[in-house]
Motif scaffolding. Structure first.
Motif, PDB file in Angstrom:
ATOM      1  N   LYS A 274      19.714 -88.153 -46.897  1.00 15.97           N
ATOM      2  CA  LYS A 274      20.793 -88.987 -47.045  1.00 15.97           C
ATOM      3  C   LYS A 274      21.910 -88.048 -48.001  1.00 15.97           C
ATOM      4  CE  LYS A 274      22.848 -93.146 -48.882  1.00 15.97           C
ATOM      5  NZ  LYS A 274      22.597 -94.378 -49.480  1.00 15.97           N
ATOM      6  N   GLN A 275      22.845 -87.924 -47.645  1.00 19.72           N
ATOM      7  CA  GLN A 275      23.995 -87.410 -48.600  1.00 19.72           C
ATOM      8  C   GLN A 275      25.105 -88.116 -48.539  1.00 19.72           C
ATOM      9  OE1 GLN A 275      25.801 -83.878 -46.595  1.00 19.72           O
ATOM     10  NE2 GLN A 275      26.130 -82.956 -48.492  1.00 19.72           N
ATOM     11  N   ARG A 276      25.124 -88.674 -50.007  1.00 19.71           N
ATOM     12  CA  ARG A 276      26.440 -89.580 -50.317  1.00 19.71           C
ATOM     13  C   ARG A 276      27.509 -88.679 -50.296  1.00 19.71           C
ATOM     14  NH1 ARG A 276      24.594 -94.209 -52.322  1.00 19.71           N
ATOM     15  NH2 ARG A 276      22.649 -94.428 -53.086  1.00 19.71           N
ATOM     16  N   PRO A 277      28.713 -89.208 -50.291  1.00 19.89           N
ATOM     17  CA  PRO A 277      30.005 -88.532 -50.250  1.00 19.89           C
ATOM     18  C   PRO A 277      30.094 -87.899 -51.663  1.00 19.89           C
ATOM     19  CG  PRO A 277      30.356 -90.862 -49.502  1.00 19.89           C
ATOM     20  CD  PRO A 277      28.852 -90.832 -50.029  1.00 19.89           C
ATOM     21  N   GLY A 278      30.515 -86.489 -51.566  1.00 22.59           N
ATOM     22  CA  GLY A 278      30.285 -85.745 -52.692  1.00 22.59           C
ATOM     23  C   GLY A 278      29.204 -85.196 -53.166  1.00 22.59           C
TER      24      GLY A 278
ATOM     25  N   LYS B 249      11.665 -72.908 -42.261  1.00 26.01           N
ATOM     26  CA  LYS B 249      13.014 -73.160 -41.864  1.00 26.01           C
ATOM     27  C   LYS B 249      13.245 -74.493 -41.350  1.00 26.01           C
ATOM     28  CE  LYS B 249      14.714 -69.414 -39.507  1.00 26.01           C
ATOM     29  NZ  LYS B 249      15.488 -68.942 -38.463  1.00 26.01           N
ATOM     30  N   THR B 250      14.258 -75.087 -41.797  1.00 22.83           N
ATOM     31  CA  THR B 250      14.686 -76.440 -41.568  1.00 22.83           C
ATOM     32  C   THR B 250      16.233 -76.342 -40.920  1.00 22.83           C
ATOM     33  OG1 THR B 250      13.442 -77.248 -43.582  1.00 22.83           O
ATOM     34  CG2 THR B 250      15.000 -78.633 -42.832  1.00 22.83           C
ATOM     35  N   ILE B 251      16.163 -77.076 -39.744  1.00 25.72           N
ATOM     36  CA  ILE B 251      17.122 -77.005 -38.873  1.00 25.72           C
ATOM     37  C   ILE B 251      17.603 -78.374 -38.959  1.00 25.72           C
ATOM     38  CG2 ILE B 251      18.385 -76.601 -36.716  1.00 25.72           C
ATOM     39  CD1 ILE B 251      17.056 -74.227 -38.152  1.00 25.72           C
ATOM     40  N   PHE B 252      18.976 -78.757 -39.299  1.00 26.03           N
ATOM     41  CA  PHE B 252      19.268 -79.907 -39.680  1.00 26.03           C
ATOM     42  C   PHE B 252      20.323 -80.384 -38.549  1.00 26.03           C
ATOM     43  CE2 PHE B 252      18.894 -81.168 -43.872  1.00 26.03           C
ATOM     44  CZ  PHE B 252      18.554 -80.121 -44.459  1.00 26.03           C
ATOM     45  N   GLY B 253      20.188 -81.580 -38.018  1.00 26.12           N
ATOM     46  CA  GLY B 253      21.145 -82.184 -36.970  1.00 26.12           C
ATOM     47  C   GLY B 253      22.393 -82.389 -37.415  1.00 26.12           C
ATOM     48  N   ALA B 254      23.327 -82.844 -36.550  1.00 27.06           N
ATOM     49  CA  ALA B 254      24.876 -82.759 -36.865  1.00 27.06           C
ATOM     50  C   ALA B 254      25.243 -83.948 -38.031  1.00 27.06           C
ATOM     51  CB  ALA B 254      25.695 -83.095 -35.808  1.00 27.06           C
ATOM     52  N   GLY B 255      24.418 -85.032 -38.267  1.00 20.65           N
ATOM     53  CA  GLY B 255      24.425 -86.093 -39.160  1.00 20.65           C
ATOM     54  C   GLY B 255      25.201 -87.004 -38.726  1.00 20.65           C
ATOM     55  N   THR B 256      24.773 -88.302 -39.250  1.00 23.70           N
ATOM     56  CA  THR B 256      25.629 -89.817 -38.651  1.00 23.70           C
ATOM     57  C   THR B 256      26.313 -90.269 -39.890  1.00 23.70           C
ATOM     58  OG1 THR B 256      24.271 -89.959 -36.769  1.00 23.70           O
ATOM     59  CG2 THR B 256      25.673 -91.946 -37.686  1.00 23.70           C
ATOM     60  N   ARG B 257      27.420 -90.268 -40.131  1.00 27.41           N
ATOM     61  CA  ARG B 257      28.135 -90.743 -41.019  1.00 27.41           C
ATOM     62  C   ARG B 257      28.171 -92.205 -40.940  1.00 27.41           C
ATOM     63  NH1 ARG B 257      33.659 -88.125 -43.873  1.00 27.41           N
ATOM     64  NH2 ARG B 257      33.696 -89.283 -45.587  1.00 27.41           N
ATOM     65  N   LEU B 258      27.863 -93.029 -41.961  1.00 28.41           N
ATOM     66  CA  LEU B 258      27.717 -94.584 -41.829  1.00 28.41           C
ATOM     67  C   LEU B 258      28.820 -95.032 -42.853  1.00 28.41           C
ATOM     68  CD1 LEU B 258      26.704 -97.084 -41.164  1.00 28.41           C
ATOM     69  CD2 LEU B 258      24.839 -96.867 -43.054  1.00 28.41           C
ATOM     70  N   PHE B 259      29.567 -95.739 -42.315  1.00 28.24           N
ATOM     71  CA  PHE B 259      30.550 -96.750 -43.169  1.00 28.24           C
ATOM     72  C   PHE B 259      30.188 -97.976 -43.031  1.00 28.24           C
ATOM     73  CE2 PHE B 259      33.872 -93.075 -43.483  1.00 28.24           C
ATOM     74  CZ  PHE B 259      33.496 -92.399 -42.325  1.00 28.24           C
ATOM     75  N   VAL B 260      30.314 -98.714 -44.217  1.00 29.42           N
ATOM     76  CA  VAL B 260      29.959-100.031 -44.361  1.00 29.42           C
ATOM     77  C   VAL B 260      31.089-100.980 -44.789  1.00 29.42           C
ATOM     78  CG1 VAL B 260      28.470-101.836 -45.281  1.00 29.42           C
ATOM     79  CG2 VAL B 260      27.683 -99.495 -44.585  1.00 29.42           C
TER      80      VAL B 260
ATOM     81  N   THR C 279      26.412-101.918 -48.595  1.00 25.36           N
ATOM     82  CA  THR C 279      27.402-101.000 -49.186  1.00 25.36           C
ATOM     83  C   THR C 279      26.795 -99.624 -49.594  1.00 25.36           C
ATOM     84  OG1 THR C 279      27.949-102.087 -51.160  1.00 25.36           O
ATOM     85  CG2 THR C 279      29.421-102.442 -49.304  1.00 25.36           C
ATOM     86  N   THR C 280      25.762 -99.893 -50.268  1.00 24.50           N
ATOM     87  CA  THR C 280      25.126 -98.869 -51.007  1.00 24.50           C
ATOM     88  C   THR C 280      24.616 -97.676 -49.802  1.00 24.50           C
ATOM     89  OG1 THR C 280      23.120-100.151 -51.085  1.00 24.50           O
ATOM     90  CG2 THR C 280      24.571 -99.944 -52.993  1.00 24.50           C
ATOM     91  N   ASP C 281      24.517 -98.363 -48.768  1.00 22.92           N
ATOM     92  CA  ASP C 281      23.849 -97.347 -47.402  1.00 22.92           C
ATOM     93  C   ASP C 281      24.859 -96.567 -47.124  1.00 22.92           C
ATOM     94  OD1 ASP C 281      22.208-100.322 -46.215  1.00 22.92           O
ATOM     95  OD2 ASP C 281      21.392 -98.753 -47.374  1.00 22.92           O
ATOM     96  N   VAL C 282      26.027 -96.574 -47.476  1.00 24.79           N
ATOM     97  CA  VAL C 282      27.144 -95.609 -47.149  1.00 24.79           C
ATOM     98  C   VAL C 282      26.823 -93.996 -47.376  1.00 24.79           C
ATOM     99  CG1 VAL C 282      29.566 -94.733 -47.632  1.00 24.79           C
ATOM    100  CG2 VAL C 282      29.097 -97.219 -47.241  1.00 24.79           C
ATOM    101  N   GLY C 283      27.170 -93.374 -46.348  1.00 23.93           N
ATOM    102  CA  GLY C 283      26.779 -91.883 -46.505  1.00 23.93           C
ATOM    103  C   GLY C 283      26.452 -91.293 -45.158  1.00 23.93           C
ATOM    104  N   THR C 284      26.055 -90.086 -45.372  1.00 27.61           N
ATOM    105  CA  THR C 284      25.864 -89.150 -43.994  1.00 27.61           C
ATOM    106  C   THR C 284      24.110 -88.958 -43.977  1.00 27.61           C
ATOM    107  OG1 THR C 284      28.037 -88.377 -43.895  1.00 27.61           O
ATOM    108  CG2 THR C 284      26.042 -87.231 -42.614  1.00 27.61           C
ATOM    109  N   TYR C 285      23.675 -89.374 -42.927  1.00 30.15           N
ATOM    110  CA  TYR C 285      22.227 -89.394 -42.525  1.00 30.15           C
ATOM    111  C   TYR C 285      21.885 -88.314 -41.730  1.00 30.15           C
ATOM    112  CZ  TYR C 285      21.964 -93.994 -44.812  1.00 30.15           C
ATOM    113  OH  TYR C 285      22.153 -94.925 -45.772  1.00 30.15           O
ATOM    114  N   PHE C 286      21.001 -87.219 -42.159  1.00 28.97           N
ATOM    115  CA  PHE C 286      20.736 -86.146 -41.411  1.00 28.97           C
ATOM    116  C   PHE C 286      19.248 -86.237 -40.964  1.00 28.97           C
ATOM    117  CE2 PHE C 286      24.482 -83.606 -41.935  1.00 28.97           C
ATOM    118  CZ  PHE C 286      25.102 -83.832 -43.088  1.00 28.97           C
ATOM    119  N   CYS C 287      18.923 -85.827 -39.718  1.00 28.51           N
ATOM    120  CA  CYS C 287      17.755 -85.440 -39.518  1.00 28.51           C
ATOM    121  C   CYS C 287      17.506 -84.080 -39.503  1.00 28.51           C
ATOM    122  CB  CYS C 287      17.453 -86.206 -38.001  1.00 28.51           C
ATOM    123  SG  CYS C 287      18.212 -85.236 -36.643  1.00 28.51           S
TER     124      CYS C 287
END
Lengths: 110, 114
Positions: free
Chosen positions: A36-40, A97-108, A81-89
């Protein structure tokens, strides 16, 4: 090369609604990780799934790893609202080596 | 997991100049990596920083543009050379202790090239 696809790109939900993001790899994975990546902020590790068909829960979050070890999902029940952020697999294929997905940005919306 | 201190946290640089980003881990890690992330986008792996030898670069990234050093198991640097506005991005270092385990990240460096 190895690719990890993730959908949707964005998801807007009302607080209390559920949320799911899906991940699919072009190759069989040794494991799948979720971050999980929070904004910023920077990505923070949530969980790792290793076994075929594995399901893990963290409070309102449920993680699944597909039987073929090529797909995964993250489901959040009753978003807050605390779930806001981008979730990456992110997938690993037996090495470091870790390859990341594009991410899903969640807005609540409260 | 370990803690990675990354600096600078942000910088604004003139085109044609170079910037070196440093990452210090609070304990030894087997592998270190450098990623680039455009705002709102995914993480793109630049290279694997190999301790005591040349880094392993991903397709589309070359050593002349992104020289990397890793003199020991707790420290690595990434230099963004001869910068252009297209290099404006967030750069992140990460570490792994053991294969098939979680990656932990530095706080990121937000680079703006003007």
């Amino acid at each position: 090369g190895q690719q990890v696809m993730q959908i949707p790109q964005y998801q807007h939900v009302q607080e209390g609604e559920d949320f799911t993001t899906y991940c699919n790899s072009s190759t069989t994975l040794s494991n799948i990780q979720w971050y999980k990546q929070r904004p910023g902020g920077h990505p923070v590790f949530l969980i790792q799934l290793v076994k075929s068909g594995e399901v893990k829960k963290q409070k309102r979050l449920t993680f699944q790893f597909g039987e073929a070890k090529k797909n995964s999902s993250l489901h959040i029940t009753a978003t807050q609202t605390t779930d806001v952020g981008t979730y990456f697999c992110a997938g690993q294929t037996g090495g470091f080596k870790t390859i990341f997905g594009a991410g899903t940005r969640l807005f609540v919306k409260a | 997991s370990a803690v990675i201190s990354q600096k600078p946290s942000r910088d604004i640089c003139q085109r044609g100049t170079s910037l070196t980003i440093q990452c210090q881990v609070d304990s030894q890690v087997t592998m270190m990596f450098w990623y680039r992330q455009q705002p709102g986008q995914s993480l793109t792996l630049i290279a694997t920083a190999n301790q005591g030898s040349e880094a392993t670069y991903e397709s589309g990234f070359v050593i002349d543009k992104f020289p990397i050093s890793r003199p020991n198991l707790t420290f690595s640097t990434l230099t963004v050379s001869n910068m252009s506005p297209e290099d404006s991005s967030i750069y992140l270092c990460s570490g792994l202790r053991v294969a098939n385990t979680e990656a932990f990240f530095g706080q990121g460096t937000r680079l703006t090239v003007v």
